[in-house]
Write an enzyme that holds these catalytic residues in place. Structure first.
Site, short mmCIF file in Angstrom:
data_model
loop_
_atom_site.label_atom_id
_atom_site.label_comp_id
_atom_site.label_asym_id
_atom_site.label_seq_id
_atom_site.Cartn_x
_atom_site.Cartn_y
_atom_site.Cartn_z
N GLY A 74 12.17 -2.32 28.53
CA GLY A 74 12.76 -3.46 28.78
C GLY A 74 12.79 -3.63 30.64
O GLY A 74 13.78 -4.50 30.85
N SER A 110 11.24 -6.21 31.98
CA SER A 110 10.90 -7.49 32.42
C SER A 110 12.32 -8.33 32.35
O SER A 110 11.97 -9.33 32.58
CB SER A 110 10.15 -8.09 31.13
OG SER A 110 10.74 -8.06 29.93
N GLY A 113 16.82 -8.45 32.59
CA GLY A 113 18.38 -7.98 32.50
C GLY A 113 18.35 -6.65 33.34
O GLY A 113 17.80 -6.28 34.46
N ASP A 125 4.42 -4.20 22.03
CA ASP A 125 5.61 -4.70 21.18
C ASP A 125 6.43 -3.59 20.55
O ASP A 125 5.64 -2.85 19.63
CB ASP A 125 4.96 -5.84 20.11
CG ASP A 125 6.15 -6.17 19.17
OD1 ASP A 125 7.19 -5.83 19.22
OD2 ASP A 125 5.79 -7.28 18.69
N LEU A 126 7.45 -3.31 20.77
CA LEU A 126 8.27 -2.06 20.64
C LEU A 126 8.50 -2.25 18.91
O LEU A 126 9.06 -1.14 18.20
CB LEU A 126 9.33 -1.71 21.23
CG LEU A 126 9.16 -1.43 22.68
CD1 LEU A 126 10.55 -1.54 23.38
CD2 LEU A 126 8.40 0.02 22.81
N TYR A 177 24.54 -5.17 15.00
CA TYR A 177 24.41 -4.67 16.18
C TYR A 177 25.02 -3.44 16.68
O TYR A 177 24.36 -2.31 16.96
CB TYR A 177 24.54 -5.80 17.30
CG TYR A 177 24.41 -5.32 18.72
CD1 TYR A 177 23.10 -5.14 19.23
CD2 TYR A 177 25.36 -5.18 19.61
CE1 TYR A 177 22.89 -4.71 20.53
CE2 TYR A 177 25.18 -4.90 20.93
CZ TYR A 177 23.63 -4.60 21.41
OH TYR A 177 23.57 -4.19 22.74
N THR A 234 23.31 -11.14 31.21
CA THR A 234 21.88 -11.21 30.95
C THR A 234 21.45 -12.10 29.70
O THR A 234 22.28 -12.56 28.96
CB THR A 234 21.25 -9.70 30.52
OG1 THR A 234 21.69 -9.48 29.07
CG2 THR A 234 21.87 -8.55 31.37
N1 LIG Z 1 23.66 -7.57 28.03
C1 LIG Z 1 24.78 -6.90 27.58
O1 LIG Z 1 25.96 -7.65 27.48
C2 LIG Z 1 24.50 -5.39 27.20
C3 LIG Z 1 25.74 -4.82 26.82
C4 LIG Z 1 25.50 -3.52 26.35
C5 LIG Z 1 24.22 -3.04 26.03
N2 LIG Z 1 23.19 -3.64 26.35
C6 LIG Z 1 21.96 -3.14 26.03
O2 LIG Z 1 21.43 -3.09 27.49
C7 LIG Z 1 19.79 -3.22 27.09
C8 LIG Z 1 19.07 -3.88 27.97
O3 LIG Z 1 19.76 -5.35 27.56
P1 LIG Z 1 19.86 -6.64 28.46
O4 LIG Z 1 21.15 -7.27 28.34
O5 LIG Z 1 19.33 -6.12 29.83
O6 LIG Z 1 18.67 -7.35 27.86
P2 LIG Z 1 17.67 -8.53 28.01
O7 LIG Z 1 17.85 -9.29 29.28
O8 LIG Z 1 17.85 -9.60 26.60
O9 LIG Z 1 16.30 -7.92 27.84
C9 LIG Z 1 15.82 -7.09 26.80
C10 LIG Z 1 14.62 -6.37 27.23
O10 LIG Z 1 14.06 -5.73 25.63
C11 LIG Z 1 12.67 -6.07 25.64
N3 LIG Z 1 12.38 -6.00 24.39
C12 LIG Z 1 12.95 -6.62 23.43
N4 LIG Z 1 12.27 -6.62 22.18
C13 LIG Z 1 11.26 -6.10 22.51
C14 LIG Z 1 10.01 -5.69 21.70
N5 LIG Z 1 9.95 -5.79 20.34
N6 LIG Z 1 8.88 -5.16 22.46
C15 LIG Z 1 9.14 -4.75 23.76
N7 LIG Z 1 10.02 -5.11 24.44
C16 LIG Z 1 11.11 -5.72 23.98
C17 LIG Z 1 12.42 -7.16 26.48
O11 LIG Z 1 11.08 -7.35 26.94
P3 LIG Z 1 9.93 -8.52 26.57
O12 LIG Z 1 10.57 -9.62 26.04
O13 LIG Z 1 9.46 -8.75 27.93
O14 LIG Z 1 9.08 -7.63 25.61
C18 LIG Z 1 13.42 -7.31 27.50
O15 LIG Z 1 12.97 -6.60 28.72
C19 LIG Z 1 19.68 -3.05 25.50
O16 LIG Z 1 19.44 -2.12 24.85
C20 LIG Z 1 20.93 -3.95 25.22
O17 LIG Z 1 21.37 -3.61 23.89
C21 LIG Z 1 23.39 -5.03 26.81
#
Ligand SMILES: NC(=O)c1ccc[n+]([C@@H]2O[C@H](COP(=O)([O-])OP(=O)(O)OC[C@H]3O[C@@H](n4cnc5c(N)ncnc54)[C@H](OP(=O)(O)O)[C@@H]3O)[C@@H](O)[C@H]2O)c1
Length: 234
Positions: free
Chosen positions: A13, A15, A17, A53-54, A140, A177
């Site tokens: 992750g 790339s 957020g 790709d995860l 989720y 994010t």
């Molecule tokens: N934002 C919130 O409000 C929030 C709240 C609680 C928890 N979280 C958790 O925090 C973590 C980070 O979330 P974020 O908000 O920073 O999200 P984000 O900005 O949407 O980033 C998601 C990341 O996951 C990677 N990803 C998704 N599917 C993938 C795949 N198939 N293969 C490889 N990489 C993949 C993306 O990488 P690529 O697209 O570059 O491959 C990207 O870097 C997540 O686990 C999320 O559930 C977020």
């Protein structure tokens, strides 16, 4: 987190957020960051791209086949769709399960042989939705409950095996994010109202919490961090 040749962190992750914010902080500290992503061009400067790709088990296996020593693994990649149990699309559930749970768990397992003898740290990113189920959150939340359970199971297994590797879980509330745009797709007005009603956490707030875990002295094991905006009700 450090050893004689400089610390190395494998970060999924990286790339976007939270993961991207953490990658920037780690690079600033001189840490070698191996950033797992489908979009290498989106990584911040200084991060070593690890394309994968995860959702694909072969991609995950290939990441670890190429890997040498690491001092920490941070499982930050995640997918969030608002996909209800009563009428959600099972394809969305499957993608969330694969990335949020299966990939995270496999990365935990495969990372273990890459830590030095003195140990290291694994940090898994769950969510406040892994502590209570939001009424409209659908599938989720179950994936994020599973992240906490995987973390606890792994910690217990490592301790009974006498391993010095520590495992932690970080559970944020709303973080501003791109994930939220995906989560609220089709309900943009709800997201807009949520954004207007609170100062959300910034990705850097969560990255700083992860950094606290990574930088704690070895005798200090931080197991769980829950954090949310002071404006968030639950
Ligand atoms: N934002 C919130 O409000 C929030 C709240 C609680 C928890 N979280 C958790 O925090 C973590 C980070 O979330 P974020 O908000 O920073 O999200 P984000 O900005 O949407 O980033 C998601 C990341 O996951 C990677 N990803 C998704 N599917 C993938 C795949 N198939 N293969 C490889 N990489 C993949 C993306 O990488 P690529 O697209 O570059 O491959 C990207 O870097 C997540 O686990 C999320 O559930 C977020």
């Amino acid at each position: 987190m450090s050893d004689a040749h400089g610390p190395i962190v494998l970060l999924t992750g990286a790339s976007s957020g939270i993961g991207r914010a953490l990658a920037v902080m780690l690079v600033d500290r001189g840490v070698t960051v191996l950033g797992v992503t489908r979009r290498p061009a989106a990584l911040p400067p200084g991060v070593v791209p690890v394309p994968a790709d995860l959702t694909q088990r072969e991609d995950i296996l290939a990441v670890f086949q190429q890997l040498g020593r690491i001092n920490a693994l941070v499982n930050c990649a995640g997918v969030a769709y608002l996909s209800r149990i009563i009428d959600g699309n099972p394809a969305d559930w499957e993608e969330m399960w694969r990335v949020n749970v299966m990939a995270l768990t496999l990365c935990c397992q495969l990372s273990l042989r890459h830590f030095p003898r003195e140990g290291g740290r694994i940090v898994n990113v769950s969510s406040m939705s892994g502590h209570r189920v939001p009424p409209t959150g659908g599938f989720y939340a179950p994936t994020k409950f599973a992240v906490r359970a995987v973390t606890d199971a792994l910690r217990a297994e490592l301790k009974s095996a006498g391993s010095p590797v520590q495992v932690a879980c970080v559970s944020p509330g709303f973080v501003d994010t791109p994930l939220l745009d995906q989560y609220f797709r089709g309900r943009e007005e709800v997201l807009q109202k949520t954004r207007e009603s609170m100062t959300m956490l910034a990705p850097e707030d969560v990255a700083a919490a992860i950094l606290t875990i990574l930088e704690a002295p070895t005798h200090v094991e931080i197991g769980d961090i829950l954090l949310r905006s002071s404006d968030q009700r639950m």
